[in-house]
Every structure is written in C-alpha cells, then in structure tokens.
Design a protein around this motif. Structure first.
Motif, PDB file in Angstrom:
ATOM      1  N   ASN A   8     -19.177 -58.033 -10.028  1.00 25.26           N
ATOM      2  CA  ASN A   8     -18.847 -57.770 -11.427  1.00 25.26           C
ATOM      3  C   ASN A   8     -18.061 -56.480 -11.586  1.00 25.26           C
ATOM      4  O   ASN A   8     -17.072 -56.419 -12.328  1.00 25.26           O
ATOM      5  CB  ASN A   8     -20.113 -57.717 -12.290  1.00 25.26           C
ATOM      6  N   GLU A   9     -18.487 -55.435 -10.895  1.00 27.83           N
ATOM      7  CA  GLU A   9     -17.795 -54.151 -10.984  1.00 27.83           C
ATOM      8  C   GLU A   9     -16.395 -54.245 -10.375  1.00 27.83           C
ATOM      9  O   GLU A   9     -15.440 -53.674 -10.904  1.00 27.83           O
ATOM     10  CB  GLU A   9     -18.608 -53.055 -10.300  1.00 27.83           C
ATOM     11  N   THR A  10     -16.267 -54.974  -9.278  1.00 25.51           N
ATOM     12  CA  THR A  10     -14.972 -55.166  -8.642  1.00 25.51           C
ATOM     13  C   THR A  10     -14.043 -55.954  -9.551  1.00 25.51           C
ATOM     14  O   THR A  10     -12.867 -55.620  -9.694  1.00 25.51           O
ATOM     15  CB  THR A  10     -15.134 -55.878  -7.289  1.00 25.51           C
ATOM     16  N   ALA A  11     -14.575 -56.986 -10.189  1.00 24.46           N
ATOM     17  CA  ALA A  11     -13.771 -57.784 -11.116  1.00 24.46           C
ATOM     18  C   ALA A  11     -13.269 -56.926 -12.277  1.00 24.46           C
ATOM     19  O   ALA A  11     -12.115 -57.057 -12.705  1.00 24.46           O
ATOM     20  CB  ALA A  11     -14.592 -58.967 -11.640  1.00 24.46           C
ATOM     21  N   GLU A  12     -14.104 -56.025 -12.757  1.00 21.29           N
ATOM     22  CA  GLU A  12     -13.694 -55.135 -13.846  1.00 21.29           C
ATOM     23  C   GLU A  12     -12.574 -54.198 -13.391  1.00 21.29           C
ATOM     24  O   GLU A  12     -11.601 -53.973 -14.119  1.00 21.29           O
ATOM     25  CB  GLU A  12     -14.876 -54.321 -14.349  1.00 21.29           C
ATOM     26  N   VAL A  13     -12.687 -53.684 -12.182  1.00 20.90           N
ATOM     27  CA  VAL A  13     -11.647 -52.806 -11.646  1.00 20.90           C
ATOM     28  C   VAL A  13     -10.333 -53.577 -11.514  1.00 20.90           C
ATOM     29  O   VAL A  13      -9.259 -53.082 -11.888  1.00 20.90           O
ATOM     30  CB  VAL A  13     -12.077 -52.207 -10.285  1.00 20.90           C
ATOM     31  N   GLN A  15      -9.440 -56.292 -13.150  1.00 19.09           N
ATOM     32  CA  GLN A  15      -8.952 -56.600 -14.492  1.00 19.09           C
ATOM     33  C   GLN A  15      -8.242 -55.389 -15.097  1.00 19.09           C
ATOM     34  O   GLN A  15      -7.153 -55.513 -15.661  1.00 19.09           O
ATOM     35  CB  GLN A  15     -10.111 -57.026 -15.385  1.00 19.09           C
ATOM     36  N   ASN A  16      -8.837 -54.211 -14.953  1.00 23.33           N
ATOM     37  CA  ASN A  16      -8.203 -52.990 -15.448  1.00 23.33           C
ATOM     38  C   ASN A  16      -6.876 -52.736 -14.741  1.00 23.33           C
ATOM     39  O   ASN A  16      -5.876 -52.375 -15.371  1.00 23.33           O
ATOM     40  CB  ASN A  16      -9.124 -51.782 -15.278  1.00 23.33           C
ATOM     41  N   TYR A  17      -6.852 -52.947 -13.438  1.00 15.76           N
ATOM     42  CA  TYR A  17      -5.631 -52.699 -12.681  1.00 15.76           C
ATOM     43  C   TYR A  17      -4.524 -53.684 -13.062  1.00 15.76           C
ATOM     44  O   TYR A  17      -3.355 -53.300 -13.198  1.00 15.76           O
ATOM     45  CB  TYR A  17      -5.905 -52.751 -11.178  1.00 15.76           C
ATOM     46  N   LEU A  18      -4.877 -54.944 -13.241  1.00 12.09           N
ATOM     47  CA  LEU A  18      -3.872 -55.929 -13.642  1.00 12.09           C
ATOM     48  C   LEU A  18      -3.337 -55.633 -15.046  1.00 12.09           C
ATOM     49  O   LEU A  18      -2.152 -55.842 -15.317  1.00 12.09           O
ATOM     50  CB  LEU A  18      -4.438 -57.346 -13.555  1.00 12.09           C
ATOM     51  N   THR A  19      -4.189 -55.126 -15.920  1.00 12.75           N
ATOM     52  CA  THR A  19      -3.729 -54.730 -17.253  1.00 12.75           C
ATOM     53  C   THR A  19      -2.768 -53.555 -17.131  1.00 12.75           C
ATOM     54  O   THR A  19      -1.709 -53.537 -17.767  1.00 12.75           O
ATOM     55  CB  THR A  19      -4.919 -54.376 -18.159  1.00 12.75           C
ATOM     56  N   TYR A  20      -3.127 -52.586 -16.301  1.00 10.09           N
ATOM     57  CA  TYR A  20      -2.242 -51.446 -16.046  1.00 10.09           C
ATOM     58  C   TYR A  20      -0.885 -51.923 -15.521  1.00 10.09           C
ATOM     59  O   TYR A  20       0.173 -51.482 -15.994  1.00 10.09           O
ATOM     60  CB  TYR A  20      -2.917 -50.504 -15.041  1.00 10.09           C
ATOM     61  N   GLN A  21      -0.902 -52.840 -14.565  1.00 12.70           N
ATOM     62  CA  GLN A  21       0.351 -53.353 -14.008  1.00 12.70           C
ATOM     63  C   GLN A  21       1.154 -54.110 -15.065  1.00 12.70           C
ATOM     64  O   GLN A  21       2.392 -54.025 -15.095  1.00 12.70           O
ATOM     65  CB  GLN A  21       0.076 -54.258 -12.801  1.00 12.70           C
ATOM     66  N   LYS A  52     -10.355 -47.396 -19.352  1.00 10.82           N
ATOM     67  CA  LYS A  52     -10.881 -48.666 -19.876  1.00 10.82           C
ATOM     68  C   LYS A  52      -9.749 -49.360 -20.624  1.00 10.82           C
ATOM     69  O   LYS A  52      -9.478 -49.084 -21.794  1.00 10.82           O
ATOM     70  CB  LYS A  52     -12.051 -48.394 -20.826  1.00 10.82           C
ATOM     71  N   TRP A  53      -9.098 -50.261 -19.933  1.00  6.60           N
ATOM     72  CA  TRP A  53      -7.929 -50.904 -20.505  1.00  6.60           C
ATOM     73  C   TRP A  53      -8.277 -51.822 -21.668  1.00  6.60           C
ATOM     74  O   TRP A  53      -7.446 -52.055 -22.545  1.00  6.60           O
ATOM     75  CB  TRP A  53      -7.152 -51.634 -19.417  1.00  6.60           C
ATOM     76  N   PHE A  56      -8.058 -49.726 -24.559  1.00  7.64           N
ATOM     77  CA  PHE A  56      -6.646 -49.457 -24.809  1.00  7.64           C
ATOM     78  C   PHE A  56      -6.038 -50.600 -25.634  1.00  7.64           C
ATOM     79  O   PHE A  56      -5.334 -50.358 -26.614  1.00  7.64           O
ATOM     80  CB  PHE A  56      -5.913 -49.304 -23.468  1.00  7.64           C
ATOM     81  N   ILE A  57      -6.332 -51.826 -25.230  1.00  6.41           N
ATOM     82  CA  ILE A  57      -5.785 -52.988 -25.943  1.00  6.41           C
ATOM     83  C   ILE A  57      -6.319 -53.034 -27.382  1.00  6.41           C
ATOM     84  O   ILE A  57      -5.569 -53.306 -28.320  1.00  6.41           O
ATOM     85  CB  ILE A  57      -6.092 -54.294 -25.174  1.00  6.41           C
ATOM     86  N   GLN A  58      -7.608 -52.751 -27.548  1.00  5.15           N
ATOM     87  CA  GLN A  58      -8.189 -52.724 -28.895  1.00  5.15           C
ATOM     88  C   GLN A  58      -7.468 -51.704 -29.779  1.00  5.15           C
ATOM     89  O   GLN A  58      -7.167 -51.974 -30.932  1.00  5.15           O
ATOM     90  CB  GLN A  58      -9.687 -52.397 -28.836  1.00  5.15           C
ATOM     91  N   GLY A  59      -7.204 -50.521 -29.243  1.00  3.41           N
ATOM     92  CA  GLY A  59      -6.505 -49.494 -29.999  1.00  3.41           C
ATOM     93  C   GLY A  59      -5.068 -49.876 -30.302  1.00  3.41           C
ATOM     94  O   GLY A  59      -4.556 -49.602 -31.396  1.00  3.41           O
ATOM     95  N   LEU A  60      -4.413 -50.520 -29.349  1.00  2.00           N
ATOM     96  CA  LEU A  60      -3.026 -50.927 -29.534  1.00  2.00           C
ATOM     97  C   LEU A  60      -2.889 -52.009 -30.598  1.00  2.00           C
ATOM     98  O   LEU A  60      -1.847 -52.111 -31.257  1.00  2.00           O
ATOM     99  CB  LEU A  60      -2.435 -51.397 -28.200  1.00  2.00           C
TER     100      LEU A  60
END
Length: 132
Positions: A8-13, A15-21, A52-53, A56-60
């Motif tokens: 779960n923690e790896t999946a979150e990392v 997911q965050n990285y793919l959002t960053y990319q 926490k991407w 970030f998306i919520q704010g955007l």
C-alpha cells in the motif's frame, strides 16, 4: 513483515511519482503550446507542498479545473503504460543489484581483487612490450 502494508505504501509512492511526472510532462507541453499557462503551472507547483500529490490536485481544482482533468488523464495514461513493466523490472533490477552487492561483499571478505580490476590489470600487462 507486513507485505500488504508495504504494498500500500509503495503504491502511494508510485501514484505520487506518476502524478509528479504527469505535471512535469504537462508543463513541458504547455511551454511549447501555451507558455503563459506553463509558467503559471510551474510557479503554482513550486509554491505547493508536493509531497502529497492528491492534496495538490485538490488545491488545483479551485484554480484550474481544465488542468486538473489534463493531469488526471496523463497520470492515468502513464500508469497504464508504466505499470505493465514495473513488477518484472523491479524484480530484475533488485536481483541484479543484489548479485553485484554480494559479489563486492565477498571480494571484501576474501580480500580478492574484483574481476574488473583483474581484467584491467591483464590488459595493461598485454599492452607492455615483451622483453624476451
């Protein structure tokens, strides 16, 4: 050991990285097609806590819904393309790195020179003229 928690923690990392990319990719695209918006997104991203991407998306969403939809679409595309290869690549890379680290550890424990340094020494010996 808690494999599900680690997964779960790896999946979150990931997911965050793919959002960053996805955001980086969109900034690059916008720098060519709409430089003003690209600069704005780059500055907005720099001013946010991007650990926490999802936040970030919520704010955007309050700033630019169109960009949010674009980020979601690109992130989804990246996940479908990248995740297909990830399990095999991760296992392979870890196995290769482990073999290399074990080899280095064994060399240190036994005091034997590495294969690469032995090969370079023999190349140097071969390049010297034979005085016989």
């Amino acid at each position: 050991m808690y494999p599900k928690k680690i997964a779960n923690e790896t999946a979150e990392v990931i997911q965050n990285y793919l959002t960053y990319q996805a955001v980086r990719l969109i900034i690059d695209q916008l720098s060519e097609t709409n430089p003003k918006k690209g600069i704005w997104l780059k500055q907005y991203t720099a001013s946010q806590n991007i650990q926490k991407w999802e936040d970030f998306i919520q704010g955007l969403m309050a700033e630019d819904k169109e960009l949010v939809l674009r980020i979601l679409k690109v992130r989804e595309y990246l996940s479908s393309e990248v995740m297909e290869f990830m399990p095999q690549m991760v296992r392979h890379n870890i196995n290769q790195a482990n073999v290399e680290h074990r080899r280095q550890l064994l060399e240190r424990l036994t005091g034997s020179p590495s294969i690469s340094s032995t090969a370079s020494e023999s190349e140097n010996d071969d390049s010297k003229p034979n005085s016989d």
